[in-house]
Scaffold this motif. Structure first.
Motif, short mmCIF file in Angstrom:
data_model
loop_
_atom_site.label_atom_id
_atom_site.label_comp_id
_atom_site.label_asym_id
_atom_site.label_seq_id
_atom_site.Cartn_x
_atom_site.Cartn_y
_atom_site.Cartn_z
N SER A 83 0.83 -1.22 0.00
CA SER A 83 0.00 0.00 0.00
C SER A 83 0.86 1.26 0.00
CB SER A 83 -0.92 0.01 1.22
OG SER A 83 -0.17 0.34 2.38
N ALA A 104 3.56 5.53 -4.23
CA ALA A 104 3.14 5.90 -2.87
C ALA A 104 4.24 6.76 -2.21
CB ALA A 104 2.87 4.66 -2.03
N SER A 117 -0.32 10.81 2.52
CA SER A 117 -1.51 10.25 1.87
C SER A 117 -2.73 10.37 2.77
CB SER A 117 -1.23 8.78 1.52
OG SER A 117 -2.21 7.92 2.04
N PHE A 142 -4.98 8.27 3.04
CA PHE A 142 -5.34 6.97 3.59
C PHE A 142 -4.76 6.78 4.99
CE2 PHE A 142 -5.62 6.32 -0.96
CZ PHE A 142 -6.74 5.52 -1.11
N PRO A 161 -2.21 4.34 -0.74
CA PRO A 161 -2.63 4.59 -2.12
C PRO A 161 -2.24 3.50 -3.12
CG PRO A 161 -0.78 6.00 -1.53
CD PRO A 161 -1.20 5.30 -0.28
N CYS A 162 -1.36 2.58 -2.75
CA CYS A 162 -0.98 1.51 -3.69
C CYS A 162 -1.44 0.13 -3.21
CB CYS A 162 0.52 1.52 -3.95
SG CYS A 162 1.06 2.95 -4.91
N PHE A 194 -10.54 1.89 -5.49
CA PHE A 194 -10.18 3.17 -6.12
C PHE A 194 -11.27 3.67 -7.07
CE2 PHE A 194 -6.02 1.04 -5.36
CZ PHE A 194 -5.56 1.92 -4.39
#
Ligand SMILES: [Zn+2]
Length: 488
Positions: free
Chosen positions: A282, A289, A339, A341, A447-448, A455
């Protein structure tokens, strides 16, 4: 890089270094233009694309006193800018339309994670992809593409490119060349090259899932001087294989608790030799990221993982620590800024081990990192800190974890650790597998992350696996509706 800095790359570990080497051996007279690169990140500004183009055009115009025989490009293949969802395609279109370039051979090399587009197929003669992920063959692939250009120049034969785009996207975790489905596809590609001598190359492109464009996803291309129907037949076969094993490529992370259970069970049967690699896709730095995610760090701290280490991009903390001496206890706010997240910075007191410069020579000149940066990588100023049993390497520059030199440069011997947190999906494995006793993909927010349905894609081609149900994708395929586009 331009001018002398460009030609000085000759012989280094990058694809361009290999091509410049090849050029010298084959007495090519190289007109250098411009080389730019960046770590994967957010969408490019149009200005960055135009700046590149202006310099390229400048070199093209200044070379007009001597006729150019061919153009060779070192590409990635998954560029997206604000206005251009297919940056490489746009650049190829412009290059093809330059005065004097309309009929020139345009060859080049690109990354296995390219979102290979129909425009790229149309405007280039032959683009050759890496075959390995991690990309230890980047330089070799650049040379392979140069050898094909040499073949074209000597024989006068101009190949064509054909492309198929199956309705599939795989997260980076599913694109390792040592595992299926990529392994099976790459093996078949090598066989097809033997069966059909007219094929100059069969490219298997894993795609880059974190770009949102119509060309995002898995694709296959064939460079051939033979019949179109034969190329299309082979592409259809590859498409069929990909559809058969597309679920295998949807590799997802697992909760940390499951990993701990698994480790507890395996511990009783055998003693581990070497660190357990806890990969955190991630926050995959090589995937775009930030590398400052706190998800895995929080787990290491919470579960008191003794003799563990993780690297974090945190220029603010490095600057703060540079004011202190080794042995100081410093209250820090670590990471968590890059990020939406993330839960935000981790506030802990750490002991400063040392502050150091971060410019290191790659231990492995064929590493995935070499495909990006050549022989050296600069982490910027670094600080090594410790909290309980967790060692944290803080860097000023985002640093993809693809070479163990990163650790040894700051005095850490990675093979002596029990756990290493790694912000990557696959690219770290060439460096870490030889010292690892186990390798896990840990689920954290970022984000990954590999669960692509999280997404908000807007531009991607639909239907597509895994955003749409596999059955629906297959049903459309079998009903004859064209979901795999084929162009040349
Ligand atoms: Zn790649």
């Amino acid at each position: 890089m331009e001018g002398k800095a460009f030609t000085d790359l000759k012989g280094d570990a990058s694809p361009l270094g290999g091509v410049l080497d090849f050029a010298e051996k084959h007495a090519w007279k190289v007109v250098p233009s411009i080389f730019v690169s960046a770590l994967p990140s957010a969408i490019l500004s149009d200005d960055a694309v135009e700046q590149f183009w202006n310099r390229f055009e400048y070199y093209w115009n200044s070379s007009s006193s001597e006729p150019v025989d061919a153009i060779y490009l070192v590409l990635h293949g998954a560029g997206v800018s604000v206005s251009f969802p297919d940056v490489e395609g746009e650049l190829l279109r412009r290059i093809r339309n330059l005065e004097g370039a309309t009929n020139l051979p345009i060859f080049g090399v690109y990354d296995l994670h390219a979102n290979f587009s129909q425009v790229m197929a149309r405007y280039a003669d032959a683009l050759i992809g890496y075959r390995e992920n991690p990309h230890f063959d980047a330089k070799e692939s650049g040379v392979r593409a140069a050898a094909l250009l040499e073949k074209s120049l000597r024989s006068g034969i101009r190949p064509k490119q054909y492309l198929i785009q199956p309705p599939i996207i795989w997260p980076p975790t599913g694109t390792a060349s040592a595992s299926n489905p990529m392994k099976r596809l790459l093996q078949r590609a090598r066989q097809l090259e033997v069966i059909h001598p007219e094929f100059w190359a069969v490219n298997i492109n894993g795609g880059f899932a974190f770009a949102d464009s119509a060309d995002t996803g898995v694709s296959f291309s064939i460079v051939t001087d033979g019949k179109e129907s034969i190329a299309k037949e082979s592409l259809e076969e590859l498409n069929q294989i990909a559809m058969e094993c597309c679920e295998e490529g949807n590799v997802l992370e697992v909760p940390f608790e499951k990993v701990l259970l698994d480790l507890a069970q395996s511990d009783s049967s055998n003693n581990r030799k070497g660190p357990v690699i806890l990969a955190e896709p991630s926050d995959n730095v090589g995937g775009g990221a930030p590398g400052d995610g706190t998800g895995l760090l929080r787990l290491l701290l919470e579960h008191k993982m003794d003799q563990s280490a993780v690297c974090l991009w945190d220029p603010d903390s490095v600057m703060q620590l540079s004011q202190h001496t080794a042995g100081s206890l410093v209250a820090l706010e670590l990471g968590g800024r890059g990020s939406n997240f993330d839960k935000g910075p981790v506030r802990i007191e750490c002991e400063l081990i040392r502050v150091s410069d971060g410019d290191f020579e790659l231990e492995d000149k064929q590493s995935h990192l070499a495909s990006v940066c050549g022989d050296r990588f600069d982490m910027g100023q670094c600080a090594l800190v410790r909290h309980a049993g967790v060692t944290i390497l803080l860097t000023t520059n985002r640093t993809p974890p693809m070479d163990l030199g990163q650790w040894r440069h700051v005095g850490v011997h990675p093979e002596e650790l029990s756990f290493i947190g790694v912000k990557a999906a696959v690219a770290h494995r060439r460096a870490y597998d030889p010292i690892a006793s186990a390798n896990y993909l840990i689920e954290t927010p970022g984000p990954c992350q590999s669960k692509l349905s999280e997404f908000p894609y807007r531009h991607i081609r639909r239907p597509v696996f895994p955003l749409d149900a596999l059955e629906a994708v297959k049903m459309l395929s079998s009903s004859g509706k064209e979901i795999a586009k084929l162009v040349n």
